[in-house]
Design a protein around this motif. Sequence first.
Motif, mmCIF file in Angstrom:
data_model
loop_
_atom_site.group_PDB
_atom_site.id
_atom_site.type_symbol
_atom_site.label_atom_id
_atom_site.label_comp_id
_atom_site.label_asym_id
_atom_site.label_seq_id
_atom_site.Cartn_x
_atom_site.Cartn_y
_atom_site.Cartn_z
ATOM 1 N N GLY A 153 52.480 -51.535 13.522
ATOM 2 C CA GLY A 153 53.636 -50.647 13.446
ATOM 3 C C GLY A 153 53.673 -49.622 14.568
ATOM 4 N N ASN A 154 52.503 -49.250 15.064
ATOM 5 C CA ASN A 154 52.445 -48.285 16.161
ATOM 6 C C ASN A 154 52.811 -48.904 17.506
ATOM 7 O OD1 ASN A 154 51.800 -45.914 14.830
ATOM 8 N ND2 ASN A 154 49.627 -46.463 14.723
ATOM 9 N N LEU A 155 52.870 -50.234 17.570
ATOM 10 C CA LEU A 155 53.158 -50.901 18.839
ATOM 11 C C LEU A 155 54.600 -51.384 18.940
ATOM 12 C CD1 LEU A 155 49.967 -53.151 18.908
ATOM 13 C CD2 LEU A 155 50.439 -51.298 20.518
ATOM 14 N N VAL A 156 55.222 -51.666 17.793
ATOM 15 C CA VAL A 156 56.511 -52.354 17.809
ATOM 16 C C VAL A 156 57.655 -51.384 17.566
ATOM 17 C CG1 VAL A 156 55.461 -54.491 16.982
ATOM 18 C CG2 VAL A 156 56.437 -52.869 15.332
ATOM 19 N N ASP A 157 58.893 -51.905 17.764
ATOM 20 C CA ASP A 157 60.077 -51.136 17.432
ATOM 21 C C ASP A 157 60.517 -51.431 16.009
ATOM 22 O OD1 ASP A 157 60.827 -49.877 20.109
ATOM 23 O OD2 ASP A 157 60.371 -51.952 20.607
ATOM 24 N N ARG A 158 60.453 -52.691 15.658
ATOM 25 C CA ARG A 158 60.847 -53.065 14.292
ATOM 26 C C ARG A 158 59.797 -53.963 13.685
ATOM 27 N NH1 ARG A 158 66.787 -54.741 12.570
ATOM 28 N NH2 ARG A 158 66.822 -52.476 12.399
ATOM 29 N N LEU A 159 59.577 -53.747 12.385
ATOM 30 C CA LEU A 159 58.645 -54.580 11.635
ATOM 31 C C LEU A 159 59.433 -55.161 10.472
ATOM 32 C CD1 LEU A 159 55.578 -55.074 11.915
ATOM 33 C CD2 LEU A 159 55.224 -53.281 10.224
ATOM 34 N N SER A 160 59.179 -56.417 10.139
ATOM 35 C CA SER A 160 59.896 -56.964 8.994
ATOM 36 C C SER A 160 59.037 -57.943 8.242
ATOM 37 C CB SER A 160 61.191 -57.639 9.448
ATOM 38 O OG SER A 160 60.901 -58.772 10.229
ATOM 39 N N ALA A 161 59.354 -58.113 6.979
ATOM 40 C CA ALA A 161 58.728 -59.129 6.149
ATOM 41 C C ALA A 161 59.845 -59.736 5.324
ATOM 42 C CB ALA A 161 57.668 -58.503 5.246
ATOM 43 N N ASN A 162 59.917 -61.050 5.283
ATOM 44 C CA ASN A 162 61.041 -61.683 4.617
ATOM 45 C C ASN A 162 60.778 -61.901 3.133
ATOM 46 O OD1 ASN A 162 62.350 -61.714 7.001
ATOM 47 N ND2 ASN A 162 62.136 -63.920 7.375
ATOM 48 N N ILE A 163 61.692 -61.377 2.334
ATOM 49 C CA ILE A 163 61.576 -61.548 0.886
ATOM 50 C C ILE A 163 61.979 -62.974 0.497
ATOM 51 C CG2 ILE A 163 63.889 -60.685 0.317
ATOM 52 C CD1 ILE A 163 60.886 -59.447 -1.569
ATOM 53 N N GLU A 164 62.807 -63.616 1.343
ATOM 54 C CA GLU A 164 63.239 -65.019 1.246
ATOM 55 C C GLU A 164 64.136 -65.327 0.056
ATOM 56 O OE1 GLU A 164 62.850 -66.382 3.892
ATOM 57 O OE2 GLU A 164 60.831 -66.340 4.708
ATOM 58 N N LEU A 165 63.719 -64.966 -1.168
ATOM 59 C CA LEU A 165 64.529 -65.300 -2.342
ATOM 60 C C LEU A 165 64.618 -64.071 -3.245
ATOM 61 C CD1 LEU A 165 62.914 -68.777 -2.849
ATOM 62 C CD2 LEU A 165 65.292 -68.393 -2.221
ATOM 63 N N PRO A 166 65.758 -63.923 -3.935
ATOM 64 C CA PRO A 166 65.982 -62.675 -4.671
ATOM 65 C C PRO A 166 65.190 -62.541 -5.970
ATOM 66 C CG PRO A 166 67.888 -64.111 -4.873
ATOM 67 C CD PRO A 166 66.969 -64.759 -3.901
ATOM 68 N N THR A 167 64.681 -63.621 -6.523
ATOM 69 C CA THR A 167 63.937 -63.497 -7.786
ATOM 70 C C THR A 167 62.556 -64.123 -7.679
ATOM 71 O OG1 THR A 167 64.746 -65.590 -8.688
ATOM 72 C CG2 THR A 167 66.090 -63.638 -9.124
ATOM 73 N N GLU A 168 61.641 -63.643 -8.516
ATOM 74 C CA GLU A 168 60.285 -64.215 -8.529
ATOM 75 C C GLU A 168 60.323 -65.687 -8.938
ATOM 76 O OE1 GLU A 168 57.187 -63.343 -7.644
ATOM 77 O OE2 GLU A 168 57.688 -61.333 -6.956
ATOM 78 N N ASN A 169 61.270 -66.026 -9.815
ATOM 79 C CA ASN A 169 61.388 -67.424 -10.227
ATOM 80 C C ASN A 169 61.695 -68.337 -9.050
ATOM 81 O OD1 ASN A 169 60.796 -67.071 -12.856
ATOM 82 N ND2 ASN A 169 62.927 -66.878 -13.547
ATOM 83 N N GLY A 170 62.617 -67.871 -8.201
ATOM 84 C CA GLY A 170 62.965 -68.644 -7.015
ATOM 85 C C GLY A 170 61.742 -68.834 -6.135
ATOM 86 N N LEU A 171 60.999 -67.748 -5.955
ATOM 87 C CA LEU A 171 59.801 -67.826 -5.108
ATOM 88 C C LEU A 171 58.755 -68.767 -5.706
ATOM 89 C CD1 LEU A 171 59.086 -64.209 -3.832
ATOM 90 C CD2 LEU A 171 59.551 -66.224 -2.437
#
Lengths: 402, 248
Positions: A153-171
């Motif tokens: 985080g100290n090196l980049v401009d943006r950090l992201s993590a993809n949630i991919e699906l809206p529910t735990e069931n989907g995941l």
Amino acid sequence: MEIKEKLEILADSAKYDASCSSSGSKRQSQFGNTSFSGICHSFASDGRCISLLKILMTNCCIFDCAYCLNRKSNNIKRATFTPEEICSIALNFYRRNYIEGLFLSSGIIKNPDYTMELLIKTITLLRKKYHFGGYIHAKAIPNCSPILLKQLGNLVDRLSANIELPTENGLKLLAPNKQGSNIEKIMKYVKENKAKNFVPAGQSTQMIIGATRESDLDIMNKSERMYQNYDLKRVFYSAYVSVNKSSLLPTLTTPPLKREHRLYQADWLLRYYNFKVKDILDEDTPNFNLLIDPKAFWALKHLDEFPKEINTASYYDLLKIPGIGVTSAKRIMNSRKHFKIMFKDLKTMGVVLKRAKYFITCNQQYFTNRTFFNQKFIETNLIMEENNITKPKIEQLSLFDE
Amino acid sequence: MSNIYIYNNNLISLLNLVDFLLQKKIKPDNIKDNSFNASLLDRTIILNLKEDENIIGKIINKLNAKIFNIIYYIYLSNQENKELIIYYFLLNAYKYPDKILALRNLRCVNLSLKIAKQVSNEAHKLKGFVRFKELDNKVLYAKINPDNNVLFLLAKHFKRRLPHEYFMIHDINRKILALYDKKEIYLINENNLDLKKLKESENEKEMENLWKSFYQTIGIKERKNEKCRMNFMPKKYWQYIIEMSEEL
């Protein structure tokens, strides 16, 4: 393997990530800077902006997510960049002004910390050895140690993590190795460590649209919660493209692009127009209408609030009018202090009159006979407008009207 | 007979002339630079005013920097009669200094804001579309073909971005170049340079090919959308965007 082949494999694997924005950061160094409003450098054959060199570090992965091209059970060609190779391509492209910076993601090799360390090593080289000041968006690897998140985080401009699906069931169904709670842990960490030099352009995430049975309501509720809880800059929506055959997945011949478009429109309503998800969707209508955009759909359901008088409506009421955006609403507020705004003036302020005219009065005047101010007339005209249907086809349209 | 006032093809000269005309309450039929070819019905008037650079500070003091910027952008545009538009915009700005930018119901204000916006949009787009080639002496060289005169705006952008690189940006339409020598930006006429001597560096083609193959790969076939691409990246710019030039 030749560098060109590697690049093709690792760009091909990264292309389903929708995010390519390069805005929100003010960085200046000996070699490169960022532009606060972001700069698009090219547009791909699918019309999406290219501003960053979007690649994976490696497409090897220990995970087996059903929707992902890089799942470990897929028999595809695998490649891995060395940190120096990534630096060389990024710097050469940046210098020639092909790109605004780097978007670096990765499949997970060995374990999350090992993968994170490789990402950090690459980006440290860019920033420290080559003094690279362009935009960097990196993916955080779920389940890595917090200290590594801090370093990245100290090196980049943006950090992201993809949630991919809206529910735990989907995941559970499609990404058995992923847990939504682990993704949200990253978001929480980024939010809590917010600082001038830590992820200055903020964090974002992405959901896949149409790979599971979840409704637009599920998706928008998830977005709303994430915006509230983690100060996300953006949620991206990525229409599912069938890359794998699996009994778990729908067989779509074309990605659900119209649905994706509606979700983006609704996302805008949440972020800039003061709408709540409950205003635009509910259990009875859990999905957006594909024929009418969400704001117009809302306005048609609340026609008793209209028409609004341009010269007196509050700023927030102006924002509720289809065809009026943040910029045009501000211009109206500014101008009407000095003169009475008439229909002819609205065009000069960037109002999309062909949509707005049904919902407004200017100096108490409606654009046509007031008897036309009714749901049926407006709805028919808006549908024709949005779907580029010319007048002779009115008859067919009555099919959709009810 | 039309009264055409002539200025020396530069912003300072134009602003001094406009300021003089406004002070003397003279309404010109038109204002043109000194390359203007007068017809028999035109009377050209050359006032030989002093080119006083303080005029910029004067405008900013009396009005504000935002208004001056709009005037500057109109000056950079390829709009016909842009000088007369600047004259009427300034006339109204002095009349309504506090609210001029909100008076979109005045034709000249609306037009001025529109032109300034077009120029700034084109400059912004080209900040992305410029494609440098590396020459054998490591200098970066790019050709552009903008509608408006955005060359200097671009050069300033790249000066901030690549302060330790030599670069040249060549406006093919106006036959001028911006040179940057790691210190200053110079604008020169293309005749002053032997462009035939420029040679690409050894691995330039390889880098271009790498970029082109990245470009081909990154588009999602299932989402192909020619119209959308064209909206964002108009065809008129493709000639000098290396990943697009072959598609022309």
